[in-house]
Design a protein around this motif. Structure first.
Motif, PDB file in Angstrom:
ATOM      1  N   TYR A   1       0.851  -1.199   0.000  1.00  0.00           N
ATOM      2  CA  TYR A   1       0.000   0.000   0.000  1.00  0.00           C
ATOM      3  C   TYR A   1       0.884   1.246   0.000  1.00  0.00           C
ATOM      4  CZ  TYR A   1      -3.362  -3.475   1.627  1.00  0.00           C
ATOM      5  OH  TYR A   1      -4.142  -4.597   1.746  1.00  0.00           O
ATOM      6  N   TRP A   2       0.640   2.125  -0.978  1.00  0.00           N
ATOM      7  CA  TRP A   2       1.412   3.362  -1.080  1.00  0.00           C
ATOM      8  C   TRP A   2       0.526   4.571  -0.871  1.00  0.00           C
ATOM      9  CZ3 TRP A   2       2.589  -0.092  -5.300  1.00  0.00           C
ATOM     10  CH2 TRP A   2       3.900  -0.574  -5.295  1.00  0.00           C
TER      11      TRP A   2
ATOM     12  N   VAL B   1      -1.861  13.133  -1.120  1.00  0.00           N
ATOM     13  CA  VAL B   1      -2.401  13.475  -2.439  1.00  0.00           C
ATOM     14  C   VAL B   1      -2.808  12.258  -3.256  1.00  0.00           C
ATOM     15  CG1 VAL B   1      -1.218  15.697  -2.569  1.00  0.00           C
ATOM     16  CG2 VAL B   1      -0.103  13.653  -3.509  1.00  0.00           C
ATOM     17  N   GLY B   2      -2.470  11.045  -2.800  1.00  0.00           N
ATOM     18  CA  GLY B   2      -2.854   9.870  -3.565  1.00  0.00           C
ATOM     19  C   GLY B   2      -2.663   8.593  -2.791  1.00  0.00           C
ATOM     20  N   HIS B   3      -3.309   7.545  -3.295  1.00  0.00           N
ATOM     21  CA  HIS B   3      -3.193   6.206  -2.713  1.00  0.00           C
ATOM     22  C   HIS B   3      -3.310   5.179  -3.829  1.00  0.00           C
ATOM     23  CE1 HIS B   3      -3.756   2.697  -0.199  1.00  0.00           C
ATOM     24  NE2 HIS B   3      -4.773   2.377  -0.974  1.00  0.00           N
ATOM     25  N   ALA B   4      -2.576   4.088  -3.681  1.00  0.00           N
ATOM     26  CA  ALA B   4      -2.679   2.943  -4.596  1.00  0.00           C
ATOM     27  C   ALA B   4      -2.155   1.715  -3.868  1.00  0.00           C
ATOM     28  CB  ALA B   4      -1.879   3.174  -5.870  1.00  0.00           C
ATOM     29  N   SER B   5      -2.494   0.563  -4.411  1.00  0.00           N
ATOM     30  CA  SER B   5      -1.927  -0.667  -3.858  1.00  0.00           C
ATOM     31  C   SER B   5      -1.490  -1.575  -4.995  1.00  0.00           C
ATOM     32  CB  SER B   5      -2.927  -1.379  -2.948  1.00  0.00           C
ATOM     33  OG  SER B   5      -4.000  -1.908  -3.675  1.00  0.00           O
ATOM     34  N   LEU B   6      -0.621  -2.495  -4.653  1.00  0.00           N
ATOM     35  CA  LEU B   6      -0.102  -3.449  -5.628  1.00  0.00           C
ATOM     36  C   LEU B   6      -0.250  -4.846  -5.061  1.00  0.00           C
ATOM     37  CD1 LEU B   6       1.495  -3.768  -8.357  1.00  0.00           C
ATOM     38  CD2 LEU B   6       3.520  -4.009  -6.909  1.00  0.00           C
ATOM     39  N   LEU B   7      -0.901  -5.702  -5.835  1.00  0.00           N
ATOM     40  CA  LEU B   7      -1.055  -7.103  -5.485  1.00  0.00           C
ATOM     41  C   LEU B   7      -0.042  -7.900  -6.299  1.00  0.00           C
ATOM     42  CD1 LEU B   7      -2.696  -9.456  -4.171  1.00  0.00           C
ATOM     43  CD2 LEU B   7      -4.100  -9.426  -6.236  1.00  0.00           C
ATOM     44  N   ILE B   8       0.801  -8.647  -5.613  1.00  0.00           N
ATOM     45  CA  ILE B   8       1.750  -9.536  -6.295  1.00  0.00           C
ATOM     46  C   ILE B   8       1.447 -10.955  -5.839  1.00  0.00           C
ATOM     47  CG2 ILE B   8       4.160 -10.207  -6.601  1.00  0.00           C
ATOM     48  CD1 ILE B   8       4.937  -7.285  -6.141  1.00  0.00           C
ATOM     49  N   ASP B   9       1.085 -11.790  -6.804  1.00  0.00           N
ATOM     50  CA  ASP B   9       0.819 -13.199  -6.545  1.00  0.00           C
ATOM     51  C   ASP B   9       1.704 -14.000  -7.485  1.00  0.00           C
ATOM     52  OD1 ASP B   9      -0.117 -15.807  -6.344  1.00  0.00           O
ATOM     53  OD2 ASP B   9      -2.229 -15.211  -6.205  1.00  0.00           O
TER      54      ASP B   9
END
Length: 163
Positions: free
Chosen positions: A52-53, A64-72
């Motif tokens: 989570y960033w 100012v922003g949010h995003a997430s990264l799923l790594i499977d």
């Protein structure tokens, strides 16, 4: 802008950016239910397969922003999602800088050769942004009904830059 790990306080701020059901679904797909509540964001925030960033404006120190990264790795899947920019900062290039940084960090965190994301077909600003950052449409993955409107969800993919 700087990237840092998302905090519980960030979730409360993000909650204030989402004003109605359509905005919520545009941001998160079918993950949450309206009215969006903090407890739903807390459950989302505790997925051990996600990074989570949060993006912070270096001058104001404002989120100012949010995003997430799923790594499977077992499924050979790397998927960026839950991308949202503070409404007060939209249209200023913040989204471009933020998503570009998230993509770079994502490829540094994984050896997977492709990153994917989903976007609603009528979200033309996001589509243009993602295409400008090297993502290509791979097709409609599903349709959903939001407030009695039919929305198409497009899958997009971007290969890692080598060399």
């Amino acid at each position: 802008m700087e990237l840092r790990s998302t905090t519980a306080n960030d979730l409360q701020t993000i909650l204030g950016w989402v004003k109605n059901n359509q905005e919520m679904v545009m941001w998160s797909g079918p993950t949450f239910t309206w009215p969006l509540e903090y407890a739903q964001l807390e459950r989302y925030f505790h997925n051990p397969n996600r990074t989570y960033w949060s993006a912070i404006d270096t001058e104001s120190q404002e989120l100012v922003g949010h995003a997430s990264l799923l790594i499977d790795n077992d499924a050979d899947l790397m998927r960026v999602g839950f991308i949202i920019v503070n409404p007060e900062y939209r249209g200023r290039g913040v989204g471009r800088e933020f998503v570009d940084a998230v993509v770079c960090d994502g490829f540094q965190a994984s050896t997977l050769p492709v990153m994917k994301l989903g976007v609603y077909a009528h979200n033309t600003a996001a589509l243009k942004l993602y295409e400008s950052l090297g993502f290509s449409k791979t097709g409609v993955v599903f349709q959903t009904t939001v407030d009695e409107e039919q929305w198409d969800v497009l899958d997009m993919a971007r290969p890692a830059v080598t060399g």
